[in-house]
Design an enzyme around this catalytic site. Structure first.
Site, PDB file in Angstrom:
ATOM      1  CB  SER A  15      -6.735   4.094  39.801  1.00  0.00           C
ATOM      2  OG  SER A  15      -5.883   5.190  39.609  1.00  0.00           O
ATOM      3  CD  GLU A  35     -10.155   6.907  29.509  1.00  0.00           C
ATOM      4  OE1 GLU A  35     -10.341   6.470  30.647  1.00  0.00           O
ATOM      5  OE2 GLU A  35     -10.474   8.069  29.160  1.00  0.00           O
ATOM      6  CB  CYS A  43      -4.216   8.392  39.628  1.00  0.00           C
ATOM      7  SG  CYS A  43      -2.725   7.810  40.426  1.00  0.00           S
ATOM      8  CB  CYS A  48      -1.464  10.451  42.475  1.00  0.00           C
ATOM      9  SG  CYS A  48      -3.217  10.156  42.722  1.00  0.00           S
ATOM     10  CE  LYS A  51       0.429  14.468  44.858  1.00  0.00           C
ATOM     11  NZ  LYS A  51      -0.966  14.320  45.245  1.00  0.00           N
ATOM     12  CE1 TYR A 177      -7.550  14.678  51.534  1.00  0.00           C
ATOM     13  CE2 TYR A 177      -5.428  13.784  50.875  1.00  0.00           C
ATOM     14  CZ  TYR A 177      -6.601  13.685  51.606  1.00  0.00           C
ATOM     15  OH  TYR A 177      -6.804  12.593  52.390  1.00  0.00           O
ATOM     16  CB  ILE A 178      -6.199  19.787  44.993  1.00  0.00           C
ATOM     17  CG1 ILE A 178      -6.558  18.316  44.769  1.00  0.00           C
ATOM     18  CG2 ILE A 178      -5.676  20.422  43.721  1.00  0.00           C
ATOM     19  CD1 ILE A 178      -7.588  18.062  43.679  1.00  0.00           C
ATOM     20  CD  GLU A 181      -1.315  16.805  47.503  1.00  0.00           C
ATOM     21  OE1 GLU A 181      -1.130  15.815  48.217  1.00  0.00           O
ATOM     22  OE2 GLU A 181      -1.787  16.732  46.345  1.00  0.00           O
ATOM     23  NE  ARG A 198     -16.091  26.497  52.007  1.00  0.00           N
ATOM     24  CZ  ARG A 198     -17.060  25.841  51.403  1.00  0.00           C
ATOM     25  NH1 ARG A 198     -17.871  26.469  50.586  1.00  0.00           N
ATOM     26  NH2 ARG A 198     -17.219  24.547  51.586  1.00  0.00           N
ATOM     27  N   GLY A 261     -12.704  21.306  45.470  1.00  0.00           N
ATOM     28  CA  GLY A 261     -13.399  20.029  45.498  1.00  0.00           C
ATOM     29  C   GLY A 261     -13.558  19.416  44.111  1.00  0.00           C
ATOM     30  CG  HIS A 435      18.917   6.028  67.501  1.00  0.00           C
ATOM     31  ND1 HIS A 435      18.121   7.091  67.891  1.00  0.00           N
ATOM     32  CD2 HIS A 435      20.207   6.396  67.734  1.00  0.00           C
ATOM     33  CE1 HIS A 435      18.901   8.056  68.357  1.00  0.00           C
ATOM     34  NE2 HIS A 435      20.172   7.658  68.268  1.00  0.00           N
ATOM     35  CD  GLU A 440      14.830   6.987  67.281  1.00  0.00           C
ATOM     36  OE1 GLU A 440      15.118   6.090  68.091  1.00  0.00           O
ATOM     37  OE2 GLU A 440      15.677   7.749  66.781  1.00  0.00           O
TER      38      GLU A 440
END
Ligand code: NDP
Length: 447
Positions: A15, A35, A43, A48, A51, A177-178, A181, A198, A261, A435, A440
């Site tokens: 990204s 690359e 990502c 992302c 996922k 997060y991972i 998810e 943990r 992590g 509404h 709201e």
């Protein structure tokens, strides 16, 4: 005057790297990007995007069940893992092509291969050496797996999209997060999921009410969350994998995901030899303008370990491009960075948790609400929604917004604009709601 092959050489086509390369080239700079894998980085390829696609896939399980309450009669749903994998692969392949098109369109020279810095202004890729006035390291991060006995049997998030066969029983290690998810996704797709964390809560760094509320919703959805629990040993048996947890607990599963992590990808880039300073986690140390200890070398995104979020990498890339090729030097403001966790239900959050706000502002007022969304009055789902505002009493500014519920990310994105603009609770109160929506509630909270 020294001449260079390029004005900017970017290492890493994720990204941050693609954004910097493309935007610099559009401003007339001569840019190369190296690359060694597919374009799009974590990502697009293993993060992302796939996922979120899998999260949608998982969501259908709930929708099929809930549709009965609205009068739908459908046969027994059957999930085909192979179809999802191959359709995802096609879409990611398409996106790889889109990224290539963006670089080509902007005139960026794409170099396939592993790049290594040779000196402050040159990079070696294979047999060839390229020179550039500025270097940008945008190599991202990779999953970290602690040193546990039997570590060779586990998988990391990169492998989850193509698991073969589909894991009927899945152990997820981690509470970030991972982990959350993937626990939600595979639970929705039909796995029996055990999640081991943990410490006493999931999602360190999130608001305490959000952490507790999400854990109770994930448990309600069927995930066996075990807190204050750690894996001591993993062994492979004929019938699958066996994990020994503390206190003699044993878990038998088909796959074990470690989501404990991510660490910066700085190995093998020649950074140490060049004198580029790295931090304890191996991340490139940069100043407020993303310049490393070697003045011609910059770093953005996960490789410099700030907030590990795609939009943050994009924003950092733009700061570097503006400074080097145009609009001038500026500094990114990380306060009020919104973020979402695509659990079921989603989390959306922006600004300070209640505890952080109390530390920073002293006196704060908290508004919160928990309710069953209108959709679930007929769907039969027991899912609940949680919303919370944290307001600095002295200025009346809304300094924290937190939501657990359907489309929380979509909702909080809009409110993040108001928060960056400094909206006060009085402004929230004077805003007319839409509404009937869940959103709201954020403009009608009075107590
Ligand atoms: P996180 O840092 O979010 O979570 C790591 C988890 O692993 C924590 O629960 C941590 O526990 C636990 N852990 C760490 N070390 C060990 C260990 N040795 N043994 C057992 N457990 C351990 O990392 P993730 O891998 O989930 O994600 C990395 C980053 O990627 C995120 O922080 C986020 O910035 C980004 N990301 C963003 C997404 C989004 O925007 N939706 C989605 C996915 C990733 P403890 O809480 O005790 O520290």
């Amino acid at each position: 005057m020294q001449t260079f092959d390029f004005d900017l050489f970017v290492i890493g086509g994720g990204s941050g790297g693609v954004r910097a390369a493309r935007m610099a080239a559009q401003r007339g700079a001569r840019v190369a990007l190296a690359e060694c894998a597919e374009l799009g980085g974590t990502c697009v390829n293993v993060g992302c995007i796939p996922k979120k696609l899998y999260s949608y896939a998982a969501g259908y399980a709930e929708s099929f069940e809930e549709s009965a309450g609205y009068g739908w009669k459908i046969g027994e749903p059957h999930f085909d893992w192979a179809t999802l994998k191959s359709r995802r692969a096609d879409e990611i392949h398409r996106l790889n092509g889109v990224y290539r098109g963006l670089l080509d369109g902007a005139g960026v020279t794409l170099i396939q291969g592993w790049a290594q810095l040779a000196d402050p202004h040159s990079v070696q890729v294979g047999e060839k050496r390229h020179t550039a006035k500025h270097m940008l390291i945008a190599t991202g991060g990779m999953p970290f797996v602690p040193d546990v006995a039997g570590r060779e049997h586990v998988v990391v998030s990169d492998a989850m999209f193509d698991l073969d066969p589909f894991p009927k029983r899945l152990l997820v290690v981690g509470g970030g997060y991972i982990a959350c998810e993937f626990a939600s996704i595979f639970n929705g797709l039909g796995s029996e999921v055990i999640q081991v964390q943990r410490n006493a809560h999931l999602l360190n760094g999130f608001d305490d009410d959000v952490r507790q509320f999400l854990a109770s919703e994930m448990r309600r959805a069927g995930i066996d969350i075990r807190l204050n629990s750690e894996v001591e040993m993993i062994t492979r048996r004929p019938e699958g994998l066996c994990a020994m947890l503390g206190r003699g607990q044993r878990v038998d599963v088909d796959a074990i995901l470690y989501a404990t992590g991510r660490v910066p990808n700085t190995q093998g880039l020649g950074l140490e030899a060049l004198g580029v300073k790295l931090d304890a986690r191996g991340g490139v140390v940069v100043d407020a303008h993303y310049r490393s200890s070697v003045p011609s070398v910059f770093a953005v995104g996960d490789v410099s370990t700030r907030q590990q979020l795609t939009p943050v990498a994009l924003a950092e890339a733009m700061v570097v491009v503006d400074a080097l090729f145009g609009k001038g030097q500026r500094q990114l403001d990380y306060e009020f960075t919104p973020t979402a966790v695509f659990t079921h239900p989603n989390i959306g959050t922006c600004g300070y948790t209640e505890a952080q706000a109390r530390d920073k502002f002293g006196d704060v007022t908290v508004f919160s609400s928990e309710f069953r969304a209108l959709r679930h009055t007929l769907s039969g789902s027991k899912e609940r929604t949680f919303m919370k505002l944290v307001v600095d009493k002295a200025s009346d500014r809304v300094v924290g917004i937190h939501m657990v519920g359907a489309d929380a990310g979509e909702i909080v994105q809009g409110f993040a604009v108001a928060m960056r603009a400094g909206a006060t609770k009085a402004v929230f109160d004077s805003t007319i709601g839409i509404h009937p929506t869940a959103a709201e509630e954020f403009v009608t909270m009075r107590a």
